[in-house]
Design a protein around this motif. Structure first.
Motif, short mmCIF file in Angstrom:
data_model
loop_
_atom_site.label_atom_id
_atom_site.label_comp_id
_atom_site.label_asym_id
_atom_site.label_seq_id
_atom_site.Cartn_x
_atom_site.Cartn_y
_atom_site.Cartn_z
N SER A 115 -5.87 1.78 -17.11
CA SER A 115 -6.56 2.50 -16.04
C SER A 115 -6.77 1.65 -14.79
N SER A 168 -3.98 0.38 -8.52
CA SER A 168 -4.04 -0.03 -7.11
C SER A 168 -4.05 -1.54 -6.92
N ASP A 207 -2.89 6.98 -6.87
CA ASP A 207 -3.64 8.23 -6.90
C ASP A 207 -4.24 8.48 -8.28
N ASN A 244 -4.72 6.05 -10.32
CA ASN A 244 -5.37 4.77 -10.67
C ASN A 244 -5.04 4.43 -12.12
N GLN A 271 -14.41 2.28 -12.60
CA GLN A 271 -13.09 2.87 -12.43
C GLN A 271 -13.16 4.35 -12.10
N GLY A 288 -10.32 7.75 -10.70
CA GLY A 288 -8.92 8.12 -10.47
C GLY A 288 -8.68 9.56 -10.85
#
Length: 299
Positions: free
Chosen positions: A11, A14, A42, A44, A77, A79
């Motif tokens: 996960s 970027s 996008d 992530n 996190q 995403g």
């Protein structure tokens, strides 16, 4: 010699430094080939594809897991891709001279060693699933990391290995063995209207009335200012890519929008593309001996 195919998904999509440090755990190791890796900012999320000898692959994946758990914090996190953990999924597939049963055993051992070493809860899916429901990633991921934290103590949502509580930083990991790999396909639509992409994805995915072997969602690609139907195709023999693409085209026509392009993420068996060629080219009586590269193995 036996060979196995592993496709760990973590996960982070970027931070290049983090991605490289994680992928380095499986690079340049005798007995392993990293086919490629696919960071997606996008989503992530990064997908890594590797093949190799089972014992070597297992130790490399354990090291990769440790680096993932060290560098990714699920409390921070975010995403577009559904996830429940830093090392979100770890599917295993037979590649050459190894049986599905051996891969199932490999996945069991890998899950136990990851839990024993790092205390990250493990869910088993695919052929390793303890219940029919858990063969479906959507069931395990329902509510994602944030929602699972709230319900993980419930018996039907508890992990297969570990206490019914998520790791405070790494969340949980889903491990599975299956006969053939999933194919990830993004169909880019000529619109930035996310509602349209979501409506088309709903028409395509199995649980909402589409193809039983397809899972899909509508996403927005900020860099392109376009949307896409992002799909995981669980069986491209039962549901060929061309069949799904034609349905997406028909649904897109309702909104007066075109299909811009199709992205294949990761590898796939040549059968999946040959099926498309046979359909769109209307090839008669095709056989695999007509592909010259298929004769190389006989030399």
């Amino acid at each position: 010699m036996k060979y196995i195919h592993a496709v760990p998904n973590f996960s982070e999509g970027s931070n290049k430094d983090v991605i490289e440090e994680i992928v380095n755990q499986v690079r340049d190791i005798e007995g392993i080939k990293v086919i490629d890796y696919f960071p997606d900012p996008d989503f992530n999320r990064t997908v890594v594809e590797l093949i190799g000898k089972p014992a070597v692959v297992k130790e490399a994946l354990l090291n990769m897991a440790g680096k993932v758990f060290e560098l990714i914090d699920m409390e921070k996190q975010t995403g577009n891709h559904p996830r429940i953990g830093a090392l979100d999924t770890l599917p295993i597939f037979p590649l050459a001279r190894i049986s599905l049963e051996e891969c199932i055993e490999f996945a069991e051992e890998l899950g136990k060693e990851i839990y024993d070493r790092y205390k990250v809860p493990i869910y088993f899916s695919g052929e390793n699933a303890r219940t029919e429901e858990r063969k479906n990633l959507d069931f395990i991921r329902k509510g994602q990391y944030e929602g699972l934290k709230v319900v993980i103590h419930q018996p039907e949502r508890a992990p297969d290995l570990g206490e019914p509580v998520l790791h405070k930083k790494a969340g949980a990991t889903i491990i599975s063995a299956s006969q053939s790999g999933h194919v990830s396909v993004n169909v880019i639509l000529g619109t930035n209207n996310l509602s349209i992409a979501k409506n088309i994805a709903k028409a395509v995915r199995g649980p909402s009335g589409g193809f039983s072997t397809v899972r899909s969602l509508g996403i927005y690609f900020e860099e392109r200012n376009l949307t896409a139907v992002s799909m995981t195709m669980l069986d491209t023999n039962k549901t060929p890519i061309y069949r799904v693409l034609k349905l997406i085209e028909l649904e897109a026509e309702r909104y007066g929008i075109p299909i811009v392009s199709t992205q294949l993420v990761g590898t796939l068996h040549q059968d999946a593309l040959i099926n498309c060629a046979e359909y769109f080219l209307k090839i008669e009586n095709f056989n695999y001996d007509q592909i010259i590269e298929n004769h190389l193995a006989d030399l």
